[in-house]
Design a protein around this motif. Structure first.
Motif: not given
Length: 938
Positions: A812, A841, A843
């Motif tokens: 993340l 990904d 956040l």
């Protein structure tokens, strides 16, 4: 690919064939160029073998020569060997003795024939070893200090200096080797501290009113005492100055004199003055007009009668019981006589510096003989000025002071030696001792006939010239002087002299003086002074210490048994053999592996800082052998990515990693060129190592792999750009590295260059890379450095948490800026492939992150959620066991260091190693504590 490249790197398979090919192609011969570049090889002894000092120095010279050859300069590295008067004569004389012969029975002419036979059959050993090291000298020009051309030049210099009054014959004290029976230079005298005695002897006053006690370490010279000296400010003896003493045993009257030379604190403050047997006493004697009284024969035995050099009438005979005794037997007899006469007051144990001949190991005697000298002061003045005016530059500059200190205190130079092998002094003696100096005997006969008015018999001086005399002429005589040759015009003066600081006086200064006198120009523009190679502990390498390393053994390897045998044979102190064997078996339990020449050369280069001492550690060579392996394997990988050269054709698109590595190459090229031009060899090695190991091998090759995979989504143009960059950067890097590691770079370049349509017979003649800093792309640099840092951050978590390399990780990202988001998108393929990501990904800044390992890159948070990735309990248990083990080790080490007996008895380096170990343990414990704390947060 050839068989060589199909296998792991094996230096022995490529080195001999590479060097042979260089010689066959004439690679080392000067080629017309924009400007000349010349280095004179300091001529090694013809009897010598390559030692670590030679190998270190030759490596540095070869780097300079190879760089300038590749830059297109007309480059000459002039090789040759020194006839090594004492060493060669001793070697051949021993062979003759072993065969039952005798030099004196053979006669001079027959003996010299034997020496020349040895020279032609065995005298090239060290030059063959230099070839093993990769030295790119022009061997077609190899000279020998006794070859006909140099011999003629030496004679010409001697005659000219003598005609100008700068060479003369005189009687003075010299370093005398009583075994070899010749004068020797200071460099051939090794002084070491030894156990001895200080004898306190009573000298009665002539008027019977008392006595003085004199302390001496050499009672055997007492027979030649000319005075006893006290310090002029010593109140104990002020009233006695001017009185006389009765010399023990002999009874001769000698004066009490006052001189500042005396140390009132040493012994009784009274010093016996023996001007014919001590250099300091000689100076005192000159100041006080004392007689010179020689008591020794040339082989250091007591004479039958004193040899007197004085106006005074001194003709005493020496007691019969002392005549013909060796100096140490005479010492015992003199002490016994002093005891009998009640004149030996006491004997103290005393440590003193004892001078020994480096060849014979005999204790050197200051000895009064007729010798030939160079009157140096008139030659020194312009040599001092040349350095003051900057016409010669010392590197590092602090060596100027050493040079000036010696040159301002310079004394006349003793140039004669009582040997047969060497340049025989071109002087002949007439019937009455008149000296005729000439270029040859006919010229001497002509001079004598004019002097005497008729032909007379002449006898040639039997002595030869000091080897350093011909060496002082090396920079111009090797180029053809006294003839005005094209080589002399082109290559004199030389560009740089590379040498150790220990011969600044004996060789460097004398070359400067002779060059200015006979060429009216300095012999070289710069003098690079390097340090001396010592062992890993900083100790001088010597056979007696058993710590000598043979560079050829490091190249080829040697078994433990052969190494032990080599180190323990031929010792001057055979009793040291057991100790040397024990330490060798401990330090080299498996012998020495074969590291190859390139690894050894790179080690020398990396150690070549501008300091006095070089600590040589075998572990560095091992590390640099690994460097060779890495370079070899990286090159094999690069070539395997281009199975067909057609893959290098067509449109190219250079992505950020390509532009980054090209930029890194430019920075490396700039750093290496600058470092070499400033003689900062270690800096050049560091830049090369960092570029190849870190930038190219560790990162760029890895960055290429996602692009060149069979299932890659990158375009053909991008793949073509990557393949070209992979090979072209490697090819340029090999050229940059070649002067330091010539063999491996030649072997690899021969395969890579044709793939890039680069022609040329050898990498040694290819252009040396020059940096083009306009090719540095700051944007590509920033992007690629960001990519590397992110991959490092994820790998760091993987390593700290002991996560298997093959396990894909979820990552993340939080925070950061628009650039971070752009780069994440642009470099998505590299991040997934090289960091082994399962997902990546973003956040939201306001979102709460799950339990995760955290790494920071500026404002960007890199989070690796570990739930489900590792077994927290098992990892905590593993860390606990490791912590217990390290705490036990720490306690043992603390206990050892806390023992006063250990600290006082153990060698300093052993104590230091234990302290280093303690620091390492504490660092590891801190690391484990941090890991445990992170696990608690999951």
């Amino acid at each position: 690919m050839t068989d060589h490249l199909d296998r792991p790197f094996a230096p022995a398979e490529i080195e001999a064939t590479c060097y042979q090919r260089w010689e066959e192609l004439g690679v080392f011969q000067p080629r017309p160029g924009a400007q000349p570049y010349c280095i004179m090889l300091p001529p090694p002894n013809v009897t010598g073998t390559l030692h670590m000092g030679h190998a270190f120095q030759d490596t540095l010279m070869d780097i300079l020569i190879r760089v300038h050859r590749m830059r297109g300069d007309e480059t000459l590295w002039q090789p040759g060997t020194d006839h090594a008067g004492i060493a060669t004569q001793m070697l051949v004389e021993r062979q003759i003795i072993r065969a039952g012969g005798d030099r004196h029975q053979m006669g001079r002419s027959a003996f010299l024939e034997k020496v020349w036979e040895w020279r032609h059959s065995s005298g090239g050993h060290i030059t063959r070893q230099m070839r093993r090291l990769g030295a790119s000298c022009d061997w077609t020009r190899e000279r020998f200090t006794l070859d006909s051309g140099l011999s003629q030049a030496v004679t010409e210099v001697f005659v000219q200096l003598h005609d100008e009054g700068l060479i003369y014959r005189g009687k003075r004290l010299v370093n005398w080797d009583p075994v070899l029976r010749t004068a020797v230079s200071d460099l051939e005298v090794l002084s070491e501290e030894e156990d001895g005695f200080l004898w306190h002897i009573r000298y009665p006053l002539s008027d019977g009113s008392g006595s003085l006690v004199v302390a001496t370490t050499r009672p055997e010279t007492l027979l030649g005492d000319a005075a006893v000296a006290v310090h002029p400010d010593d109140p104990r003896y002020a009233s006695l100055v001017g009185k006389t003493l009765r010399l023990p045993i002999i009874g001769r009257e000698i004066p009490i004199i006052a001189d500042d030379y005396v140390d009132p604190e040493f012994g009784s403050g009274c010093v016996k003055i023996t001007p014919a047997h001590d250099f300091n006493d000689y100076q005192v004697g000159q100041r006080h007009h004392l007689p010179l009284l020689n008591v020794f024969t040339p082989d250091a035995r007591i004479r039958d009668h004193l040899e007197v050099f004085a106006d005074a009438d001194i003709a005493e005979t020496i007691p019969e019981s002392l005549r013909g005794l060796d100096r140490y037997a005479a010492r015992k007899q003199i002490i016994a006589l002093l005891e009998t006469d009640g004149l030996l007051v006491k004997t103290d144990a005393h440590k003193l510096m004892v001078p020994r001949g480096d060849r014979s190991q005999a204790v050197i005697e200051p000895y009064l003989t007729d010798q030939w000298y160079v009157r140096v002061a008139p030659l020194a003045e312009p040599a001092i000025k040349a350095v003051e005016e900057g016409r010669i530059r010392f590197v590092p500059e602090n060596w100027n002071k050493t040079y000036f200190d010696w040159m301002h205190r310079i004394e006349d130079w003793c140039i004669s030696r009582q040997l047969w092998w060497g340049h025989q002094i071109p002087a002949w003696y007439g019937p009455d001792g008149k000296i005729f100096v000439a270029r040859h005997e006919d010229e001497a006969q002509s001079q004598a006939s004019r002097h005497y008015g008729m032909p007379v018999m002449l006898e040639r001086d039997p002595d030869v010239l000091d080897t350093w005399f011909s060496s002082a002429l090396w920079p111009f005589t090797t180029l053809g002087w006294p003839e005005k040759t094209p080589d002399l015009a082109r290559f004199y003066p030389g560009s740089v002299l590379v040498t150790g600081f220990d011969i600044i006086f004996f060789w460097v200064a004398r070359m400067i003086m002779m060059g200015l006198r006979f060429m009216d120009e300095v012999p070289f523009r710069e003098v690079y002074i390097h340090g001396l190679v010592r062992d890993a502990e900083g100790q001088k390498m010597s056979k007696s210490k058993g710590n000598v390393l043979d560079p050829i053994d490091l190249i080829d390897g040697i078994s433990l048994e052969n190494l032990v045998s080599k180190r323990t044979q031929g010792l001057m102190q055979p009793q040291m053999a057991a100790k040397i064997e024990k330490s060798t078996r401990k330090d080299f339990a498996g012998g020495i592996p074969a590291f190859g020449t390139d690894a050894l050369r790179f080690t020398f280069t990396a150690l070549a800082t501008q300091g006095r001492d070089i600590k040589f550690d075998l572990k560095r060579v091992e590390g640099n052998r690994n460097f060779c392996n890495k370079l070899w394997n990286a090159s094999r990988f690069a070539m395997m990515q281009v199975p067909e050269t057609e893959l290098l054709q067509g449109e190219q698109s250079l992505m950020a990693p390509e532009r980054w590595i090209i930029g890194r190459l430019q920075h490396c090229e700039a750093a290496v060129n600058s470092a070499i031009d400033q003689y900062r060899f270690a800096d050049a090695a560091h830049a090369l190592y960092q570029f190849f190991w870190n930038d190219y091998c560790d990162w760029y090759i890895e960055l290429c792999k996602p692009v060149l995979r069979a299932d890659s989504a990158f375009t053909a143009a991008q793949q073509c750009g990557t393949r070209n960059t992979l090979l072209r950067v490697l090819e340029a890097g090999l050229r940059l590295l070649h002067p330091v590691m010539p063999f491996i770079t030649e072997a690899l370049w021969q395969h890579i260059a044709p793939m890039l349509d680069k022609s040329g017979s050898s990498i040694a003649l290819a252009p040396y890379p020059v940096a083009d800093l306009q090719r540095v792309d700051p944007e590509a640099d920033a992007d690629t450095e960001w990519l590397i840092q992110v991959i490092r951050a994820v790998r760091s978590v993987r390593g700290e948490m002991d996560i298997p390399p093959g396990k894909l990780l979820p990552v993340l990202l939080q925070g950061g800026d628009a650039e971070d988001r752009r780069r994440t998108e642009d470099y998505h393929p590299w991040l997934f492939a090289m960091a082994r990501l399962g997902s990546l990904d973003w956040l939201a800044d306001s979102a709460e992150a799950p339990p995760a390992a955290l790494q920071l890159l500026g404002d960007l948070k890199i989070l690796v959620p570990l739930a489900g990735v590792i077994d927290v309990g098992a990892e905590q248990a593993r860390l606990g066991k490791e912590q217990q083990r390290l705490e036990a080790d720490r306690n043992k080490t603390l206990a050892k260091l806390g023992q006063e007996s250990f600290r006082s008895r153990a060698p300093a380096e052993v104590v230091a190693k234990e302290e280093d170990r303690l620091r390492e343990i504490e660092t590891a414990l801190q690391h484990l504590t941090e890991q445990a704390d992170r696990l608690k947060q999951l």
